[in-house]
Design a protein around this motif. Structure first.
Motif, mmCIF file in Angstrom:
data_model
loop_
_atom_site.group_PDB
_atom_site.id
_atom_site.type_symbol
_atom_site.label_atom_id
_atom_site.label_comp_id
_atom_site.label_asym_id
_atom_site.label_seq_id
_atom_site.Cartn_x
_atom_site.Cartn_y
_atom_site.Cartn_z
ATOM 1 N N ARG A 1 0.828 -1.200 0.000
ATOM 2 C CA ARG A 1 0.000 0.000 0.000
ATOM 3 C C ARG A 1 0.864 1.252 0.000
ATOM 4 O O ARG A 1 0.591 2.226 -0.682
ATOM 5 C CB ARG A 1 -0.922 -0.008 1.229
ATOM 6 N N GLN A 2 1.955 1.231 0.774
ATOM 7 C CA GLN A 2 2.838 2.384 0.799
ATOM 8 C C GLN A 2 3.502 2.592 -0.554
ATOM 9 O O GLN A 2 3.674 3.712 -1.019
ATOM 10 C CB GLN A 2 3.898 2.188 1.886
ATOM 11 N N THR A 3 3.872 1.492 -1.220
ATOM 12 C CA THR A 3 4.465 1.593 -2.548
ATOM 13 C C THR A 3 3.488 2.187 -3.532
ATOM 14 O O THR A 3 3.821 3.062 -4.332
ATOM 15 C CB THR A 3 4.909 0.195 -3.027
ATOM 16 N N ALA A 4 2.228 1.720 -3.486
ATOM 17 C CA ALA A 4 1.209 2.245 -4.385
ATOM 18 C C ALA A 4 0.959 3.718 -4.115
ATOM 19 O O ALA A 4 0.786 4.514 -5.027
ATOM 20 C CB ALA A 4 -0.090 1.446 -4.222
ATOM 21 N N THR B 1 1.353 9.444 -5.614
ATOM 22 C CA THR B 1 1.782 10.787 -5.253
ATOM 23 C C THR B 1 2.638 11.389 -6.362
ATOM 24 O O THR B 1 2.567 12.580 -6.653
ATOM 25 C CB THR B 1 2.579 10.753 -3.925
ATOM 26 N N GLU B 2 3.446 10.582 -7.010
ATOM 27 C CA GLU B 2 4.258 11.077 -8.122
ATOM 28 C C GLU B 2 3.387 11.377 -9.336
ATOM 29 O O GLU B 2 3.672 12.264 -10.117
ATOM 30 C CB GLU B 2 5.313 10.025 -8.482
ATOM 31 N N GLU C 1 -3.374 18.935 -8.488
ATOM 32 C CA GLU C 1 -4.400 17.891 -8.463
ATOM 33 C C GLU C 1 -4.621 17.374 -7.053
ATOM 34 O O GLU C 1 -5.760 17.071 -6.666
ATOM 35 C CB GLU C 1 -3.991 16.758 -9.403
ATOM 36 N N LEU C 2 -3.564 17.299 -6.268
ATOM 37 C CA LEU C 2 -3.717 16.884 -4.875
ATOM 38 C C LEU C 2 -4.526 17.911 -4.086
ATOM 39 O O LEU C 2 -5.327 17.543 -3.220
ATOM 40 C CB LEU C 2 -2.342 16.685 -4.230
ATOM 41 N N GLU C 3 -4.329 19.192 -4.372
ATOM 42 C CA GLU C 3 -5.115 20.239 -3.711
ATOM 43 C C GLU C 3 -6.589 20.111 -4.074
ATOM 44 O O GLU C 3 -7.464 20.224 -3.207
ATOM 45 C CB GLU C 3 -4.598 21.623 -4.119
ATOM 46 N N VAL C 4 -6.859 19.895 -5.354
ATOM 47 C CA VAL C 4 -8.252 19.741 -5.792
ATOM 48 C C VAL C 4 -8.873 18.510 -5.145
ATOM 49 O O VAL C 4 -10.016 18.549 -4.672
ATOM 50 C CB VAL C 4 -8.317 19.642 -7.329
ATOM 51 N N LEU C 5 -8.123 17.417 -5.088
ATOM 52 C CA LEU C 5 -8.622 16.190 -4.471
ATOM 53 C C LEU C 5 -8.964 16.424 -3.000
ATOM 54 O O LEU C 5 -9.992 15.946 -2.506
ATOM 55 C CB LEU C 5 -7.579 15.084 -4.611
ATOM 56 N N ALA C 6 -8.101 17.154 -2.300
ATOM 57 C CA ALA C 6 -8.355 17.441 -0.879
ATOM 58 C C ALA C 6 -9.642 18.245 -0.716
ATOM 59 O O ALA C 6 -10.411 18.031 0.232
ATOM 60 C CB ALA C 6 -7.173 18.192 -0.283
ATOM 61 N N GLY D 1 -8.476 8.181 -2.857
ATOM 62 C CA GLY D 1 -7.466 9.039 -2.245
ATOM 63 C C GLY D 1 -7.226 8.700 -0.798
ATOM 64 O O GLY D 1 -6.086 8.657 -0.317
ATOM 65 N N MET D 2 -8.318 8.404 -0.066
ATOM 66 C CA MET D 2 -8.188 8.011 1.335
ATOM 67 C C MET D 2 -7.501 6.659 1.452
ATOM 68 O O MET D 2 -6.653 6.446 2.320
ATOM 69 C CB MET D 2 -9.580 7.957 1.976
ATOM 70 N N ARG D 3 -7.850 5.746 0.557
ATOM 71 C CA ARG D 3 -7.287 4.399 0.607
ATOM 72 C C ARG D 3 -5.780 4.424 0.402
ATOM 73 O O ARG D 3 -5.044 3.640 0.986
ATOM 74 C CB ARG D 3 -7.970 3.536 -0.463
ATOM 75 N N HIS D 4 -5.328 5.329 -0.448
ATOM 76 C CA HIS D 4 -3.892 5.380 -0.761
ATOM 77 C C HIS D 4 -3.146 6.432 0.060
ATOM 78 O O HIS D 4 -1.987 6.723 -0.209
ATOM 79 C CB HIS D 4 -3.689 5.653 -2.250
ATOM 80 N N GLY D 5 -3.804 6.997 1.043
ATOM 81 C CA GLY D 5 -3.123 7.935 1.924
ATOM 82 C C GLY D 5 -2.872 9.299 1.313
ATOM 83 O O GLY D 5 -2.034 10.055 1.805
ATOM 84 N N LEU D 6 -3.598 9.652 0.249
ATOM 85 C CA LEU D 6 -3.418 10.946 -0.383
ATOM 86 C C LEU D 6 -4.257 12.024 0.282
ATOM 87 O O LEU D 6 -4.022 13.220 0.093
ATOM 88 C CB LEU D 6 -3.789 10.871 -1.874
ATOM 89 N N ILE D 7 -5.224 11.587 1.080
ATOM 90 C CA ILE D 7 -6.100 12.513 1.798
ATOM 91 C C ILE D 7 -6.009 12.176 3.275
ATOM 92 O O ILE D 7 -6.209 11.025 3.671
ATOM 93 C CB ILE D 7 -7.565 12.401 1.337
ATOM 94 N N MET D 8 -5.690 13.157 4.090
ATOM 95 C CA MET D 8 -5.614 12.959 5.525
ATOM 96 C C MET D 8 -6.983 13.161 6.155
ATOM 97 O O MET D 8 -7.648 14.147 5.884
ATOM 98 C CB MET D 8 -4.598 13.945 6.150
ATOM 99 N N VAL D 9 -7.412 12.186 6.953
ATOM 100 C CA VAL D 9 -8.728 12.284 7.609
ATOM 101 C C VAL D 9 -8.542 12.158 9.109
ATOM 102 O O VAL D 9 -7.499 11.736 9.594
ATOM 103 C CB VAL D 9 -9.667 11.172 7.091
#
Length: 214
Positions: A141-144, A149-150, A156-161, A206-214
């Motif tokens: 999961r961390q690898t994915a 993230t790359e 796009e990360l800002e929009v996703l958040a 995004g949540m599943r891959h740790g791209l969004i902090m909850v």
């Protein structure tokens, strides 16, 4: 309730004697016999298998054996005592209907509790083995997450958040000081990179891959 019939497998005579004494001292357990290997147990109880078999696996080269009896629905439940189980072997061992995995240094009370648990149809993992198993599952999961993230740009990360906050296109555009059309341009790119077909699915990915902090 009738006592749980328990057999013991260990290469060392001392280990067999120790486990036998442990079983015989527990009122709810009945010692059924012992052997130096699983083949000996299978031969001895061919017509009347015990409820639980406690197997001490000594350190050795190569793969640790997973008793084939553990895959037979009519076979006894297993309590495996081992210090060298890797995550792949753990998954194989847990293919049995009821299995306990404990370190060889487990306390008598831990072994007794594990015997009673597997006799009731449960699976038991020591904290150390559970941590090893979770670490092995966390690594992919961390690898994915790193790959995603790359792939997603900082914008796009800002929009996703902001999608995760439930904001609409106009509000996202206002907060990021960009046009509505630019937001609309980012959304399909985000969906494609996350393999999502909707705003909600994109947020969940995004949540599943740790791209969004909850």
């Amino acid at each position: 309730m009738s006592p749980v019939r328990v057999a013991v497998v260990a290469v060392s005579p001392q280990a067999r004697a120790s486990l036998q004494a442990l079983v015989e001292a527990a009122p709810a357990l009945d010692f059924a016999g012992s052997a130096a290997d699983t083949a000996g147990i299978a031969d001895r109880f061919a017509g009347d298998v015990p409820d639980v078999v406690v197997i001490e696996l000594e350190p050795q080269a190569g793969d640790l054996p997973v008793p084939e009896a553990g895959r037979d629905s009519a076979a006894p439940a297993l309590v495996l005592l081992t210090d060298e189980a890797d995550s792949e072997w753990i998954h194989e061992a847990l293919g049995a209907s009821a299995t306990a995995l404990l370190p060889r240094g487990a306390t008598p009370s831990e072994i007794i509790c594990a015997i009673e648990a597997v006799a009731a149809g449960l699976c038991v993992l020591s904290p150390e083995i559970l941590a090893r198993l979770l670490a092995a599952r966390r690594a992919p999961r961390q690898t994915a997450s790193a790959a995603l993230t790359e792939t997603l740009t900082p914008r796009e990360l800002e929009v996703l958040a902001m999608l995760a906050e439930g904001l609409g296109n106009k509000e996202i555009a206002r907060q990021l000081d960009i046009s509505d059309n630019t937001v609309k341009f980012h959304l399909p790119a985000i969906f494609g990179k996350l393999g999502a077909s909707s705003r909600t699915e994109a947020v969940l990915q995004g949540m599943r891959h740790g791209l969004i902090m909850v």
